[in-house]
Motif scaffolding. Structure first.
Motif, PDB file in Angstrom:
ATOM      1  N   ASN A 230       9.250  10.465   1.266  1.00  0.00           N
ATOM      2  CA  ASN A 230      10.105   9.472   0.620  1.00  0.00           C
ATOM      3  C   ASN A 230      11.510   9.478   1.205  1.00  0.00           C
ATOM      4  OD1 ASN A 230       7.925   8.931  -1.026  1.00  0.00           O
ATOM      5  ND2 ASN A 230       8.669  10.160  -2.732  1.00  0.00           N
ATOM      6  N   GLU A 231      12.033  10.656   1.478  1.00  0.00           N
ATOM      7  CA  GLU A 231      13.375  10.744   2.057  1.00  0.00           C
ATOM      8  C   GLU A 231      13.415  10.152   3.464  1.00  0.00           C
ATOM      9  OE1 GLU A 231      14.486  14.805   1.878  1.00  0.00           O
ATOM     10  OE2 GLU A 231      14.525  14.899  -0.319  1.00  0.00           O
ATOM     11  N   GLN A 232      12.371  10.395   4.251  1.00  0.00           N
ATOM     12  CA  GLN A 232      12.340   9.852   5.607  1.00  0.00           C
ATOM     13  C   GLN A 232      12.264   8.321   5.596  1.00  0.00           C
ATOM     14  OE1 GLN A 232      12.879  11.516   8.428  1.00  0.00           O
ATOM     15  NE2 GLN A 232      13.222  13.308   7.111  1.00  0.00           N
ATOM     16  N   VAL A 233      11.536   7.757   4.651  1.00  0.00           N
ATOM     17  CA  VAL A 233      11.477   6.295   4.549  1.00  0.00           C
ATOM     18  C   VAL A 233      12.847   5.742   4.177  1.00  0.00           C
ATOM     19  CG1 VAL A 233      10.452   4.377   3.288  1.00  0.00           C
ATOM     20  CG2 VAL A 233       9.028   6.296   3.997  1.00  0.00           C
ATOM     21  N   CYS A 234      13.547   6.397   3.261  1.00  0.00           N
ATOM     22  CA  CYS A 234      14.902   5.969   2.904  1.00  0.00           C
ATOM     23  C   CYS A 234      15.821   6.001   4.116  1.00  0.00           C
ATOM     24  CB  CYS A 234      15.465   6.862   1.797  1.00  0.00           C
ATOM     25  SG  CYS A 234      14.743   6.618   0.183  1.00  0.00           S
TER      26      CYS A 234
ATOM     27  N   VAL B 224       9.126   0.955  -2.810  1.00  0.00           N
ATOM     28  CA  VAL B 224      10.290   1.267  -3.628  1.00  0.00           C
ATOM     29  C   VAL B 224      11.587   0.949  -2.878  1.00  0.00           C
ATOM     30  CG1 VAL B 224      11.547   3.141  -4.749  1.00  0.00           C
ATOM     31  CG2 VAL B 224       9.078   2.984  -4.990  1.00  0.00           C
ATOM     32  N   VAL B 225      11.684   1.338  -1.619  1.00  0.00           N
ATOM     33  CA  VAL B 225      12.918   1.126  -0.858  1.00  0.00           C
ATOM     34  C   VAL B 225      13.149  -0.354  -0.590  1.00  0.00           C
ATOM     35  CG1 VAL B 225      14.099   1.631   1.299  1.00  0.00           C
ATOM     36  CG2 VAL B 225      12.782   3.413   0.177  1.00  0.00           C
TER      37      VAL B 225
ATOM     38  N   SER C  40      16.096  -5.434  -1.626  1.00  0.00           N
ATOM     39  CA  SER C  40      15.982  -6.864  -1.903  1.00  0.00           C
ATOM     40  C   SER C  40      16.519  -7.208  -3.281  1.00  0.00           C
ATOM     41  CB  SER C  40      14.520  -7.309  -1.767  1.00  0.00           C
ATOM     42  OG  SER C  40      13.685  -6.582  -2.651  1.00  0.00           O
ATOM     43  N   ARG C  41      16.304  -6.343  -4.281  1.00  0.00           N
ATOM     44  CA  ARG C  41      16.842  -6.616  -5.617  1.00  0.00           C
ATOM     45  C   ARG C  41      18.358  -6.590  -5.622  1.00  0.00           C
ATOM     46  NH1 ARG C  41      13.068  -2.851  -7.608  1.00  0.00           N
ATOM     47  NH2 ARG C  41      14.809  -1.423  -7.944  1.00  0.00           N
ATOM     48  N   GLN C  42      18.926  -5.598  -4.956  1.00  0.00           N
ATOM     49  CA  GLN C  42      20.380  -5.482  -4.951  1.00  0.00           C
ATOM     50  C   GLN C  42      21.037  -6.670  -4.261  1.00  0.00           C
ATOM     51  OE1 GLN C  42      21.988  -3.114  -6.621  1.00  0.00           O
ATOM     52  NE2 GLN C  42      20.055  -2.182  -7.203  1.00  0.00           N
TER      53      GLN C  42
ATOM     54  N   ARG D 103       0.799  -1.225   0.000  1.00  0.00           N
ATOM     55  CA  ARG D 103       0.000   0.000   0.000  1.00  0.00           C
ATOM     56  C   ARG D 103       0.827   1.269   0.000  1.00  0.00           C
ATOM     57  NH1 ARG D 103      -3.304   1.062   4.314  1.00  0.00           N
ATOM     58  NH2 ARG D 103      -1.807   0.106   5.711  1.00  0.00           N
ATOM     59  N   GLU D 104       2.029   1.233   0.553  1.00  0.00           N
ATOM     60  CA  GLU D 104       2.812   2.450   0.705  1.00  0.00           C
ATOM     61  C   GLU D 104       3.875   2.515  -0.390  1.00  0.00           C
ATOM     62  OE1 GLU D 104       1.965   4.674   2.604  1.00  0.00           O
ATOM     63  OE2 GLU D 104       0.634   3.674   4.020  1.00  0.00           O
ATOM     64  N   TYR D 105       3.819   3.580  -1.179  1.00  0.00           N
ATOM     65  CA  TYR D 105       4.708   3.712  -2.336  1.00  0.00           C
ATOM     66  C   TYR D 105       6.178   3.750  -1.918  1.00  0.00           C
ATOM     67  CZ  TYR D 105       7.245   6.145  -6.032  1.00  0.00           C
ATOM     68  OH  TYR D 105       8.173   6.512  -6.966  1.00  0.00           O
TER      69      TYR D 105
END
Length: 467
Positions: free
Chosen positions: A292-296, A58-59, A64-66, A52-54
């Motif tokens: 977005n920055e705070q989630v990162c 993304v993060v 996980s991909r890396q 649900r959370e964009y």
């Protein structure tokens, strides 16, 4: 062990079981207040913050991909202490093909485990025999599919796995070679404390603000202007007013009639509304960027590496180096050590260990790789046939030999990329070397002549004093 379990064993059910009215009725058996989840809360249980959370999506996907795309290799220490890669052992086969489920590749399997760690602060899988019976396989257990037990000191003592199709589940006393797990923060009451818990208030505020901005966009003025008609020019009739109003509505509904203007009656004009509140005044784009920055930062990742904040050409290489040396390295070390804690001994190879090939992510472009390899080896590292194969060209007679230039092996050049600059400068054979040598000779001659003149003057002075 999940949302349904909370519904079946929550306070509401206990209240219903403990209710003993004098006249047992349906109304009396219900507690006074039941805190049933709202639609939004149920969607949160069913889909999770990952769906649900964009910013979280993304993060988490980026990390996980890396990490899942890193090659995992198995090594063994020999008698001299040197590490040699193991390619055919039981552990190596398990790492290359951890799951035999349909569609579950190595990348997908490791990505799910890493995603569980990021979202739930724990992951668990079971070790068993594959379907063919000639090797081992791992099976990921979702966080809602098991429950952990710990003592008062926060030490894990057991795990209970739910029973599902083709999996009997059961209770295991830890440590157990069949259980491979990793868990973050542990105390007597909490077994795992994910970062998403502290992000929930921030993201809830972001959703409320997004809902508010959406309401303003839907209900606010679409055009900050109005049609002015002087009071000295009244409408001829109600039908005249209705015709003009309907015509203006048709004009707006038609999208401005492809750039044309509506026809106004005498005295009418368009006047703009000053200081009108607009959705852009909410600074919604800036608010989203900050969220977005705070989630990162909550996941210890620089926003520049994700793309949430724009970097420059001068610092993009530094951010990439920081990504693998500072930000992702702790996640990778935790994943490696969790696998090495159980798997080598469980498959009968306790002298082996698992290590991720981090160099695969730190390599530069093809040009920089070739130049670095040639410089490190001090000679060409590729034969002519190997180079022609990259261009889909046929092989040549004698092209399978590695040619080393004589000026490299005997001329004293540091590497083939030197081009003779060091050697020519030392011997004065290059234009720059000749100029440097000529300048040195000139200065030396000048200094020698000046010194001789100075000594002659001093000698004459001393002779005059004596006389």
């Amino acid at each position: 062990m999940g949302f349904l379990n909370n519904l079946l064993h929550g306070p509401a059910v206990l209240a219903m079981k403990n209710a003993e009215p004098e006249m047992p009725t349906i109304m009396d058996s219900m507690p006074e207040a039941i805190s049933w989840p709202t639609d939004a809360e149920f969607a949160g249980y069913a889909n999770g913050m990952y769906c649900r959370e964009y910013a979280v999506r993304v993060v988490v996907d980026f990390i996980s991909r890396q990490l899942a795309s890193l090659p995992l290799k198995v090594y063994r220490r020999d008698a001299d202490g040197d590490a040699e890669e193991v390619r055919d052992g039981a552990l190596a086969k398990l790492i290359r093909h951890p799951s035999d489920l349909p569609g579950m590749s190595r990348y997908r399997f490791y990505a799910t485990l890493i995603r569980d760690m990021l979202l739930e602060d724990k992951w668990l899988c079971t070790l068993g025999s594959n379907r063919a019976g000639d090797g081992n396989t791992l099976r990921r257990i979702p966080p809602d599919g098991y429950s952990l037990r710990a003592n008062g000191f926060g030490e894990l003592t057991g795990v209970t796995i739910s029973s599902v199709a083709e999996n009997n589940g059961g209770t295991y006393r830890l440590p157990d070679p069949r259980i491979v797990l990793d868990i973050g923060y542990i105390d007597g009451l909490s077994l795992g404390d994910p970062v998403t818990n502290v992000l929930r208030p921030l993201l809830a505020e972001a959703r409320a603000m997004a809902k508010y901005r959406k309401s303003i966009a839907e209900n606010g003025y679409q055009i900050p202007a109005y049609v002015y008609r002087p009071k000295e020019m009244p409408w001829e009739s109600q039908a005249d007013y209705d015709d003009f109003t309907q015509g203006l509505r048709n004009y707006v509904a038609g999208g401005g009639m492809a750039g044309t203007w509506p026809v106004f009656k005498d005295g009418m004009e368009i006047r703009t509304v000053e200081n009108l509140f607009k959705p852009v005044d909410m600074a919604d784009l800036e608010a989203r960027e900050k969220i977005n920055e705070q989630v990162c930062l909550a996941f210890q990742i620089s926003p520049e590496n994700i793309g949430f904040r724009t970097g420059t050409n001068s610092n993009i290489a530094a951010y990439k180096e920081k990504l693998w040396n500072v930000e992702l390295l702790p996640y990778l070390v935790a994943f490696e050590e969790a696998l090495n804690l159980t798997l080598p001994e469980a498959v009968g190879e306790p002298d082996c260990y698992i290590k991720a090939n981090l160099d695969a992510k730190l390599r530069g472009t093809m040009e920089t790789q070739y130049q670095a390899l040639s410089t490190a080896t001090g000679r060409p590292f590729m034969t002519t046939d190997e180079a022609r194969e990259l261009l889909d060209r046929p092989k040549l007679p004698g092209g399978d030999h590695l040619i080393t230039p004589l000026n490299v092996s005997e001329g004293g050049q540091p590497s083939p990329q030197d081009g003779g600059r060091t050697q020519n400068a030392q011997q004065g054979a290059s234009p720059n070397g000749k100029q440097m040598l000529a300048e040195f000779k000139r200065l030396y001659t000048y200094d020698a002549g000046f010194r001789a003149s100075w000594d002659s003057m001093m000698t004459k002075g001393e002779t005059s004093d004596e006389s």
